[in-house]
Design a protein around this motif. Structure first.
Motif, mmCIF file in Angstrom:
data_model
loop_
_atom_site.group_PDB
_atom_site.id
_atom_site.type_symbol
_atom_site.label_atom_id
_atom_site.label_comp_id
_atom_site.label_asym_id
_atom_site.label_seq_id
_atom_site.Cartn_x
_atom_site.Cartn_y
_atom_site.Cartn_z
ATOM 1 N N SER A 252 0.884 9.598 -21.865
ATOM 2 C CA SER A 252 1.739 8.508 -21.383
ATOM 3 C C SER A 252 2.995 9.058 -20.714
ATOM 4 C CB SER A 252 2.121 7.589 -22.548
ATOM 5 O OG SER A 252 0.974 7.017 -23.141
ATOM 6 N N VAL A 253 3.607 10.072 -21.331
ATOM 7 C CA VAL A 253 4.803 10.680 -20.735
ATOM 8 C C VAL A 253 4.457 11.346 -19.410
ATOM 9 C CG1 VAL A 253 6.591 12.439 -21.050
ATOM 10 C CG2 VAL A 253 5.931 10.981 -22.973
ATOM 11 N N LEU A 254 3.287 11.959 -19.335
ATOM 12 C CA LEU A 254 2.859 12.597 -18.086
ATOM 13 C C LEU A 254 2.724 11.562 -16.969
ATOM 14 C CD1 LEU A 254 2.036 15.379 -16.983
ATOM 15 C CD2 LEU A 254 -0.322 14.818 -17.575
ATOM 16 N N PHE A 255 2.169 10.397 -17.278
ATOM 17 C CA PHE A 255 2.065 9.320 -16.296
ATOM 18 C C PHE A 255 3.459 8.847 -15.878
ATOM 19 C CE2 PHE A 255 -2.275 9.474 -17.068
ATOM 20 C CZ PHE A 255 -2.986 8.506 -16.385
ATOM 21 N N VAL A 256 4.384 8.774 -16.838
ATOM 22 C CA VAL A 256 5.753 8.350 -16.528
ATOM 23 C C VAL A 256 6.421 9.333 -15.571
ATOM 24 C CG1 VAL A 256 8.062 7.995 -17.495
ATOM 25 C CG2 VAL A 256 6.067 7.043 -18.663
ATOM 26 N N LEU A 257 6.253 10.630 -15.815
ATOM 27 C CA LEU A 257 6.855 11.641 -14.950
ATOM 28 C C LEU A 257 6.280 11.565 -13.538
ATOM 29 C CD1 LEU A 257 6.938 14.708 -17.380
ATOM 30 C CD2 LEU A 257 8.881 13.339 -16.613
ATOM 31 N N ALA A 258 4.952 11.397 -13.429
ATOM 32 C CA ALA A 258 4.328 11.293 -12.108
ATOM 33 C C ALA A 258 4.818 10.048 -11.368
ATOM 34 C CB ALA A 258 2.806 11.259 -12.256
ATOM 35 N N PHE A 259 4.928 8.942 -12.083
ATOM 36 C CA PHE A 259 5.406 7.704 -11.466
ATOM 37 C C PHE A 259 6.860 7.844 -11.028
ATOM 38 C CE2 PHE A 259 7.246 3.479 -11.451
ATOM 39 C CZ PHE A 259 6.304 2.743 -10.744
ATOM 40 N N THR A 260 7.670 8.515 -11.839
ATOM 41 C CA THR A 260 9.071 8.722 -11.486
ATOM 42 C C THR A 260 9.203 9.510 -10.186
ATOM 43 O OG1 THR A 260 9.707 8.697 -13.822
ATOM 44 C CG2 THR A 260 11.273 9.676 -12.278
ATOM 45 N N GLY A 261 8.370 10.535 -10.038
ATOM 46 C CA GLY A 261 8.389 11.311 -8.802
ATOM 47 C C GLY A 261 8.014 10.477 -7.591
ATOM 48 N N LEU A 262 6.987 9.632 -7.729
ATOM 49 C CA LEU A 262 6.589 8.769 -6.620
ATOM 50 C C LEU A 262 7.678 7.753 -6.284
ATOM 51 C CD1 LEU A 262 2.810 7.992 -7.305
ATOM 52 C CD2 LEU A 262 3.765 9.187 -5.330
ATOM 53 N N ALA A 263 8.258 7.157 -7.318
ATOM 54 C CA ALA A 263 9.318 6.160 -7.085
ATOM 55 C C ALA A 263 10.494 6.780 -6.355
ATOM 56 C CB ALA A 263 9.761 5.561 -8.420
ATOM 57 N N TYR A 264 10.881 7.989 -6.761
ATOM 58 C CA TYR A 264 11.990 8.677 -6.080
ATOM 59 C C TYR A 264 11.630 8.975 -4.630
ATOM 60 C CZ TYR A 264 15.133 12.389 -4.645
ATOM 61 O OH TYR A 264 16.021 13.149 -3.941
ATOM 62 N N SER A 265 10.379 9.375 -4.400
ATOM 63 C CA SER A 265 9.969 9.756 -3.048
ATOM 64 C C SER A 265 10.048 8.589 -2.081
ATOM 65 C CB SER A 265 8.532 10.292 -3.077
ATOM 66 O OG SER A 265 8.438 11.479 -3.836
ATOM 67 N N PHE A 266 9.647 7.402 -2.514
ATOM 68 C CA PHE A 266 9.531 6.293 -1.575
ATOM 69 C C PHE A 266 10.757 5.383 -1.528
ATOM 70 C CE2 PHE A 266 5.060 7.453 -2.140
ATOM 71 C CZ PHE A 266 4.681 7.542 -0.808
ATOM 72 N N TYR A 267 11.608 5.415 -2.529
ATOM 73 C CA TYR A 267 12.809 4.570 -2.501
ATOM 74 C C TYR A 267 13.651 4.925 -1.277
ATOM 75 C CZ TYR A 267 17.266 2.511 -3.741
ATOM 76 O OH TYR A 267 18.424 1.781 -3.717
ATOM 77 N N PRO A 268 14.186 3.935 -0.540
ATOM 78 C CA PRO A 268 14.186 2.483 -0.795
ATOM 79 C C PRO A 268 13.049 1.728 -0.116
ATOM 80 C CG PRO A 268 15.661 2.955 1.003
ATOM 81 C CD PRO A 268 15.051 4.277 0.590
ATOM 82 N N TYR A 269 11.998 2.430 0.325
ATOM 83 C CA TYR A 269 10.914 1.749 1.037
ATOM 84 C C TYR A 269 9.954 1.109 0.056
ATOM 85 C CZ TYR A 269 12.376 3.841 5.438
ATOM 86 O OH TYR A 269 13.087 4.172 6.554
ATOM 87 N N VAL A 270 9.548 -0.115 0.355
ATOM 88 C CA VAL A 270 8.506 -0.783 -0.406
ATOM 89 C C VAL A 270 7.184 -0.726 0.366
ATOM 90 C CG1 VAL A 270 9.031 -3.090 0.492
ATOM 91 C CG2 VAL A 270 7.918 -2.850 -1.729
ATOM 92 N N VAL A 271 7.261 -0.667 1.695
ATOM 93 C CA VAL A 271 6.134 -0.307 2.551
ATOM 94 C C VAL A 271 6.516 1.012 3.200
ATOM 95 C CG1 VAL A 271 4.704 -0.948 4.524
ATOM 96 C CG2 VAL A 271 5.572 -2.720 2.983
ATOM 97 N N PRO A 272 5.801 2.090 2.930
ATOM 98 C CA PRO A 272 6.232 3.431 3.357
ATOM 99 C C PRO A 272 6.610 3.509 4.828
ATOM 100 C CG PRO A 272 4.316 3.606 1.934
ATOM 101 C CD PRO A 272 4.511 2.135 2.199
ATOM 102 N N GLU A 273 7.856 3.909 5.052
ATOM 103 C CA GLU A 273 8.410 4.158 6.384
ATOM 104 C C GLU A 273 8.408 2.920 7.280
ATOM 105 O OE1 GLU A 273 9.764 7.055 6.399
ATOM 106 O OE2 GLU A 273 8.727 7.630 4.565
ATOM 107 N N GLN A 274 8.209 1.735 6.700
ATOM 108 C CA GLN A 274 8.177 0.513 7.501
ATOM 109 C C GLN A 274 9.179 -0.528 7.021
ATOM 110 O OE1 GLN A 274 4.143 -1.021 8.246
ATOM 111 N NE2 GLN A 274 3.308 0.972 7.626
ATOM 112 N N LEU A 275 9.148 -0.863 5.748
ATOM 113 C CA LEU A 275 10.014 -1.911 5.214
ATOM 114 C C LEU A 275 10.742 -1.386 3.981
ATOM 115 C CD1 LEU A 275 7.859 -5.193 5.306
ATOM 116 C CD2 LEU A 275 9.975 -4.768 6.577
#
Length: 336
Positions: A266-289
């Motif tokens: 579960s912690v491993l999934f949390v860490l992976a999700f945290t990395g993705l969230a950091y990468s795409f913020y503030p975009y909700v549609v990658p590089e578009q919106l």
């Protein structure tokens, strides 16, 4: 405090956080029960019953988080909802068919005559596989920017495979926690095999995400961000090593530490999700919106926020109650 002076800034951030939290909880909770369904062909008939019994009290509540996440996306970011679901129409349809098939099979397999039970077991596995593969495909295609290209679809297929393996891994860890005897020993073996698929999947997505966007590359590999973010991959690597060490020593005579693999996964999934969230913020549609471009009017968001702050604690409450009431090892699933 200046952040809260402007509702056009803090309300989109608040809804993005709530939506992200809902997705994360769904991936962990429904991920393990999808994983249990994927593993059922590896078990005998009696073990299948015990595996289904281990998720029986929880799977409905787990799926509530998916409804919450999609609902928040629709009402808080309607423009993004339209763009994302338009790009992902086919995998979303496959996922919904899989969820329907899985839910139907879950109920009927315990009630039909024995000769027909095998068909419903196959349906349960098929629905679980369709759902996990569709979600993995959507994740990979999202990471690649929702742009149709051979590379994007190829990576989405790889992501579908890796997420399915990841779900089977956390499902095996759940079975280590909830079962005993021969089935628990099998689950340990399944987890040992699945952990390497998790390593490959996390590595592939971690490498692909910065490559699809110069902005994301800059966020991860510029200085000092590179050093500030280093704990994320280092913690993930340490956690994987720790999980492998624990799995090599399970099961124990007193069933001690049976909870560790599921907690670690579960912690491993949390860490992976945290990395993705950091990468795409503030975009909700990658590089578009961005979340600010796609957000509803602040007046609407404020009303919706009040409703969300009422509904989410209720979901947390009945989910926590279910996990408390049905704590301990799984027993036979019976309807009489």
């Amino acid at each position: 405090m200046a952040l809260f002076d402007d509702p056009e800034i803090w309300l989109p951030v608040a809804f993005a956080a709530l939506m992200g939290l809902s997705i994360l909880i769904y991936v962990v909770l429904d991920g393990y029960d999808l994983g249990v369904g994927i593993l059922t062909p590896l078990a005998d008939e009696a073990e299948k019953d015990r595996m289904v019994a281990s998720i029986g009290p929880f799977w409905d509540a787990n799926e509530t988080w998916l409804v919450m996440a999609v609902g928040l996306l629709l009402v808080a970011f309607p423009a993004a909802h339209g763009a994302i679901l338009t790009a992902l129409y086919l995998p979303v349809a496959i996922m919904l068919i899989g969820l329907i098939l899985r839910g139907t099979a879950f109920e009927f397999r315990a009630k039909v005559a024995l000769p027909k039970k095998k068909a419903w077991n196959i349906a349960f596995f098929t629905g679980s596989l369709m759902t996990s593969m569709a979600q993995g495909y959507m994740l990979g295609f999202y990471v690649m920017g929702l742009v149709h290209s051979p590379a994007a679809h190829g990576f989405a297929i790889l992501s579908a495979i890796f997420l399915t393996v990841g779900y089977s891994f956390i499902g095996a860890c759940w079975l280590i926690l909830k079962t005993e005897g021969a089935l628990q020993r099998k689950a340990v073996g399944w987890a040992k095999g699945g952990i390497w698929g998790v390593v490959l999947g996390v590595g592939a997505i971690s490498l692909a995400t910065p490559l699809v966007s110069p902005r994301i590359w800059e966020r991860w590999f510029s200085i000092p961000e590179f050093f500030l973010l280093a704990p994320l991959p280092l913690m993930s690597a340490a956690l994987i090593i720790g999980l492998w060490v624990v799995l090599r020593r399970l099961p124990t005579d007193q069933d001690s530490f049976a909870w560790l693999p599921f907690a670690g996964a579960s912690v491993l999934f949390v860490l992976a999700f945290t990395g993705l969230a950091y990468s795409f913020y503030p975009y909700v549609v990658p590089e578009q919106l961005t979340i600010y471009d796609a957000a509803s009017a602040p007046e609407s968001l404020m009303i919706i926020l009040i409703g969300a702050l009422v509904v989410i604690p209720i979901i947390v409450g009945y989910s926590a109650l279910a996990y408390y009431v049905f704590r301990g090892k799984a027993r036979d699933l019976r309807y009489d």
